[in-house]
Scaffold this active site. Structure first.
Site, mmCIF file in Angstrom:
data_model
loop_
_atom_site.group_PDB
_atom_site.id
_atom_site.type_symbol
_atom_site.label_atom_id
_atom_site.label_comp_id
_atom_site.label_asym_id
_atom_site.label_seq_id
_atom_site.Cartn_x
_atom_site.Cartn_y
_atom_site.Cartn_z
ATOM 1 C CD GLU A 101 4.346 0.347 6.703
ATOM 2 O OE1 GLU A 101 5.399 0.550 7.823
ATOM 3 O OE2 GLU A 101 3.962 1.238 5.930
ATOM 4 C CG ASP A 137 -0.283 -0.075 2.481
ATOM 5 O OD1 ASP A 137 0.834 -0.461 2.768
ATOM 6 O OD2 ASP A 137 -0.755 0.880 3.486
#
Length: 418
Positions: free
Chosen positions: A175, A80
């Site tokens: 994350e 991400d």
């Protein structure tokens, strides 16, 4: 190594911004789409045991090509990008043979990246720097890490003469919103040690991070018509300001560096009746971290005595802890990373990270996991950039780490209980 920029550009075209408002894992559908692309890519280069679970975690194995037991090592990066800035329709370009001057990112909007504002640019004279067009982030955090891991694995597969033990790779979702390790299956992953490839400038090596907590404060006031409010009104906004004034000004992030911790008031919403405040609390040292949590708790207790029980509600929740405690017993993994950098001509910059990594959480889940550079700078914004040569060195470092594990007698003896 020539494919590294081509691979990186392909990955950053997919907007994988995470979304902290959603409870699903991954938090955005685009991350699952990207995970499926990673599966195909890993299979294509020849990785084995490639899998994607229902939560968007991708894992794969490169089998050992040695006849003796070697510690199983892993390399991990996150899929991400930060939700704080747009990651849609990224338009990267390469500034070749950088001359040390200003880089015009967007002439129409007069967006310029200058070495006056970012002096570290001068470290990359003559190199090729990947930049944005000034309207999005670049996505090097952490698509550069993914690129470097896959490039290194492909290199090892194409060069079987390079001896290595069993290697695991893992790509995690979410994350950036603090959930990257939440559903990571350490046992299934099967590594003895691992490294997150999620650091900044070339040479960074981190095995210390903040201890972290969140503090949520709810203040209940009393709203009375201001014309008749004497000795009756309780203005929750002003009470919130009073609480904040009881925390040391010198321990705000804008006044701290290195090992200095802080309180950050990152969100405050309210009116006379109700005010909500949200803090993050950080410190590398556990004793100081505990002191900071005690200080905000004692401040709330004092104000409840001053204004009335129940006016203030405080919830403190630990987020993650300093991985140092879990890495120190196996400092050989840091030493090998340092030696590997020196072997390929990179100066190790060993320093604490003023944040957290997936590796911090994973270290406390039984997988000691220091953090290694990707080469990127200015993450999470339009001035994000990464030198191509730094990406190449990161991929080369991963290969060298694998070689050094295969040659390290201390680790081989440990694995074989000698």
């Amino acid at each position: 190594m020539k494919k590294i920029t081509e691979r990186f550009f392909k990955y950053i075209k997919i907007d994988t911004k995470s979304d902290e408002s959603r409870l699903t894992c991954p938090s955005t559908e685009s991350q699952m789409s990207f995970a499926k692309l990673m599966v195909e890519e890993l299979k294509e280069i020849g990785m084995e045991e490639v899998s994607l679970d229902e939560n968007g975690y991708v894992t794969a194995t490169l089998p050992s090509n040695m006849g003796k037991e070697i510690p199983v090592i892993g390399f991990i990066a996150h899929m991400d990008t930060a939700p704080s800035f747009s990651g849609n329709n990224i338009k990267p370009r390469i500034v070749e043979n950088y001359d040390g001057g200003e880089i015009v990112l967007n002439s129409q909007e007069d967006i310029i990246m200058s070495p006056f504002d970012f002096p570290e640019l001068k470290n990359y004279l003559g190199q090729d720097i990947i930049v944005t067009d000034g309207t999005t982030l670049l996505g090097a955090d952490d698509k550069a890490g993914i690129t470097e891991i896959i490039t290194a694995m492909e290199y090892l597969i194409k060069n079987p003469n390079i001896k290595h033990g069993e290697i695991k790779v893992g790509f995690t979702p979410d994350e950036e919103i603090g959930k990257g390790a939440d559903l990571f299956d350490v046992k299934k992953f099967g590594a003895d040690y691992a490294y997150t490839i999620d650091g900044g400038e070339i040479g960074e090596l981190e095995y210390e991070n903040f201890n972290a907590a969140s503090a949520r404060v709810k203040i209940r006031g009393r709203n009375i018509h201001p014309g008749a409010s004497k000795n009756k009104m309780i203005n929750s906004i002003l009470l919130g300001m009073e609480l904040n004034s009881m925390l040391p000004v010198s321990e705000r992030p804008e006044y701290t560096e290195n090992y200095e911790g802080f309180f950050l008031l990152y969100d405050m919403k309210g009116d006379v009746e109700i005010t909500d405040m949200n803090y993050i609390i950080r410190d590398h040292h556990m004793e100081k971290f505990t002191q900071k949590k005690n200080l905000i708790q004692n401040s709330v207790d004092f104000l409840n005595k001053k204004y009335g029980s129940g006016i203030f509600e405080l919830e403190i929740k630990d987020s993650y802890f300093n991985m140092r405690e879990k890495v120190l017993p196996v400092m050989e993994i840091v030493d090998i990373a340092k030696k590997s950098m020196e072997d390929i001509g990179v100066n190790p910059i060993v320093k604490p990270t003023r944040g957290g990594t997936d590796g911090a959480r994973l270290s406390y889940m039984g997988l000691p996991c220091p953090n290694i550079f990707t080469g990127g700078h200015n993450f999470h914004g339009k001035f994000e950039y990464i030198p191509v040569q730094s990406m190449e060195k990161s991929a080369e470092l991963i290969v060298r780490i694998c070689q050094n594990y295969a040659e390290n007698e201390v680790f081989i003896n440990k694995k074989n209980n000698i």
